[in-house]
Design an enzyme around this catalytic site. Structure first.
Site, mmCIF file in Angstrom:
data_model
loop_
_atom_site.group_PDB
_atom_site.id
_atom_site.type_symbol
_atom_site.label_atom_id
_atom_site.label_comp_id
_atom_site.label_asym_id
_atom_site.label_seq_id
_atom_site.Cartn_x
_atom_site.Cartn_y
_atom_site.Cartn_z
ATOM 1 N N ASN A 9 -24.739 -11.882 43.619
ATOM 2 C CA ASN A 9 -25.855 -12.154 42.712
ATOM 3 C C ASN A 9 -27.121 -11.640 43.398
ATOM 4 O O ASN A 9 -27.655 -12.287 44.287
ATOM 5 C CB ASN A 9 -25.934 -13.667 42.467
ATOM 6 C CG ASN A 9 -27.139 -14.061 41.645
ATOM 7 O OD1 ASN A 9 -27.831 -13.203 41.097
ATOM 8 N ND2 ASN A 9 -27.394 -15.354 41.561
ATOM 9 N N LYS A 11 -30.071 -11.372 42.373
ATOM 10 C CA LYS A 11 -31.340 -12.053 42.018
ATOM 11 C C LYS A 11 -32.468 -11.019 41.963
ATOM 12 O O LYS A 11 -32.315 -9.974 41.356
ATOM 13 C CB LYS A 11 -31.632 -13.163 43.028
ATOM 14 C CG LYS A 11 -30.464 -14.121 43.204
ATOM 15 C CD LYS A 11 -30.812 -15.326 44.057
ATOM 16 C CE LYS A 11 -29.598 -16.227 44.199
ATOM 17 N NZ LYS A 11 -29.906 -17.486 44.869
ATOM 18 N N HIS A 95 -26.857 -20.563 36.189
ATOM 19 C CA HIS A 95 -27.275 -20.612 37.596
ATOM 20 C C HIS A 95 -28.379 -21.653 37.752
ATOM 21 O O HIS A 95 -29.213 -21.816 36.859
ATOM 22 C CB HIS A 95 -27.776 -19.232 38.031
ATOM 23 C CG HIS A 95 -27.976 -19.155 39.506
ATOM 24 N ND1 HIS A 95 -29.100 -19.641 40.114
ATOM 25 C CD2 HIS A 95 -27.164 -18.704 40.492
ATOM 26 C CE1 HIS A 95 -28.976 -19.468 41.424
ATOM 27 N NE2 HIS A 95 -27.819 -18.909 41.683
ATOM 28 N N GLU A 97 -31.021 -21.584 39.260
ATOM 29 C CA GLU A 97 -32.376 -21.032 39.151
ATOM 30 C C GLU A 97 -32.771 -20.808 37.698
ATOM 31 O O GLU A 97 -33.959 -20.754 37.378
ATOM 32 C CB GLU A 97 -32.487 -19.744 39.983
ATOM 33 C CG GLU A 97 -32.557 -20.081 41.470
ATOM 34 C CD GLU A 97 -32.089 -18.988 42.397
ATOM 35 O OE1 GLU A 97 -31.866 -17.852 41.956
ATOM 36 O OE2 GLU A 97 -31.933 -19.288 43.601
ATOM 37 N N GLU A 178 -21.933 -24.492 43.100
ATOM 38 C CA GLU A 178 -23.111 -24.136 43.881
ATOM 39 C C GLU A 178 -24.026 -25.357 44.018
ATOM 40 O O GLU A 178 -24.873 -25.589 43.147
ATOM 41 C CB GLU A 178 -23.874 -23.011 43.186
ATOM 42 C CG GLU A 178 -23.101 -21.723 43.060
ATOM 43 C CD GLU A 178 -24.026 -20.521 43.116
ATOM 44 O OE1 GLU A 178 -23.749 -19.611 43.899
ATOM 45 O OE2 GLU A 178 -25.048 -20.512 42.407
ATOM 46 N N GLY A 184 -29.976 -20.576 48.846
ATOM 47 C CA GLY A 184 -31.130 -19.921 49.430
ATOM 48 C C GLY A 184 -31.795 -20.713 50.540
ATOM 49 O O GLY A 184 -32.906 -20.380 50.968
ATOM 50 N N SER A 223 -25.768 -20.193 50.318
ATOM 51 C CA SER A 223 -25.970 -19.770 51.716
ATOM 52 C C SER A 223 -24.706 -19.231 52.391
ATOM 53 O O SER A 223 -24.509 -19.407 53.588
ATOM 54 C CB SER A 223 -26.596 -20.901 52.528
ATOM 55 O OG SER A 223 -27.886 -21.215 52.027
HETATM 56 P P1 PGA Z 1 -27.627 -17.723 48.323
HETATM 57 O O1 PGA Z 1 -27.505 -17.791 46.725
HETATM 58 O O2 PGA Z 1 -26.331 -17.092 48.802
HETATM 59 O O3 PGA Z 1 -28.817 -16.860 48.575
HETATM 60 O O4 PGA Z 1 -27.769 -19.102 48.808
HETATM 61 C C1 PGA Z 1 -26.283 -18.094 46.100
HETATM 62 C C2 PGA Z 1 -26.477 -18.114 44.613
HETATM 63 O O5 PGA Z 1 -27.529 -18.592 44.179
HETATM 64 O O6 PGA Z 1 -25.621 -17.675 43.843
#
Ligand code: PGA
Length: 254
Positions: A9, A11, A95, A97, A178, A184, A223
């Site tokens: 992903n 982003k 997601h 976010e 997640e 993140g 992460s």
């Molecule tokens: P990250 O994001 O690996 O940067 O923690 C994972 C995600 O949001 O899918």
């Protein structure tokens, strides 16, 4: 036997055509002998560029989101028909976010409304993606306050049930566990705990869809990086990873 899936992903980590093309090519090169399935989800404007960069390789294309309507007066939204037409096979839905449930960040509480995807809109998107022939990667996970209150199992089960409401056939659907606090932040979930929650998700899916649950791939995300990926993939319930930051560069995702 479920084939592992590594979904990147991106982003807003790769944000120019040049970056997207370079990293997609690098990842395709690194993935040429991969035994797992590999998917890249670039920002919308670069879907075509990444599609071209991965042509003839075993890397597949996904999008970071989708709208539930196919056409109409919906400024800024992206139709499932467009994603299909652009060559996407997968799409990330729900997601944290886009649910406005950021783990970290500078977004003020009152602005979260603008990212307010809900369990209901997640479900509408899942149904519309399936109708268009796209494979949804549905994200679920608890916030830190929900975990502190011991509500993670309840929250995750509820999100799974709501996301899959009115779905006839779960073939092709992927779920990603997640935990919001792990996204993140560099603070990843204990692999045994991720394994436990993923088993709980599979049990929920079995309750709803019977033995078909055995075929569904359930990923861990939050992460994930080159240093900890092995500890997740060793777990029997974890069928792959949804990777954010570490997926944006060929060096780390490869
Ligand atoms: P990250 O994001 O690996 O940067 O923690 C994972 C995600 O949001 O899918």
């Amino acid at each position: 036997m479920r084939r592992h899936l590594m979904a990147g992903n991106w982003k807003l980590y790769n944000v120019t055509a040049e970056e997207c093309e370079r990293e997609a090519k690098g990842i395709a090169e690194a993935a040429k002998d991969a035994v797992c399935e590999v998917v890249l989800c670039p920002p919308f404007p670069f879907l075509s560029i990444v599609k071209k960069a991965i042509e003839g390789t075993n890397v597949k294309l996904g999008a970071q989101g989708v709208f539930w309507e196919e056409r109409g007066g919906f400024t800024s939204q992206v139709s499932p028909l467009s994603l299909k037409d652009l060559g996407c096979e997968y799409v990330i839905i729900g997601h944290s976010e886009t649910r406005g449930r950021f783990g970290v960040g500078s977004v003020k509480e009152e602005l979260l409304f603008y990212f307010s995807e809900s369990d209901e809109t997640v479900n509408l998107k899942v149904l519309s993606a399936l109708k268009a022939g796209l494979k949804p990667i549905i994200c679920v996970g608890e916030t830190i306050s929900e975990r502190k209150a011991g509500k993670q199992d309840e929250i995750v089960s509820y999100q799974v049930e709501r996301a899959l409401a009115n779905v006839g056939d779960i073939e092709g659907i992927v779920i990603a566990y997640e935990p919001v606090w792990a996204i993140g932040t560099g603070e990843f979930c204990d692999p045994d705990e991720a394994n436990r929650i993923i088993r709980l998700i599979r049990n929920k899916v079995r309750e709803l869809f019977g033995d078909k649950a055995e075929e569904m791939r359930i990923l861990y995300g939050g992460s994930v990086d080159p240093g900890n990926i092995k500890s997740f993939m060793e777990k029997e319930e974890i069928d792959g990873a949804l990777v954010g930051r570490a997926s944006a560069k060929a060096e780390s995702f490869g």
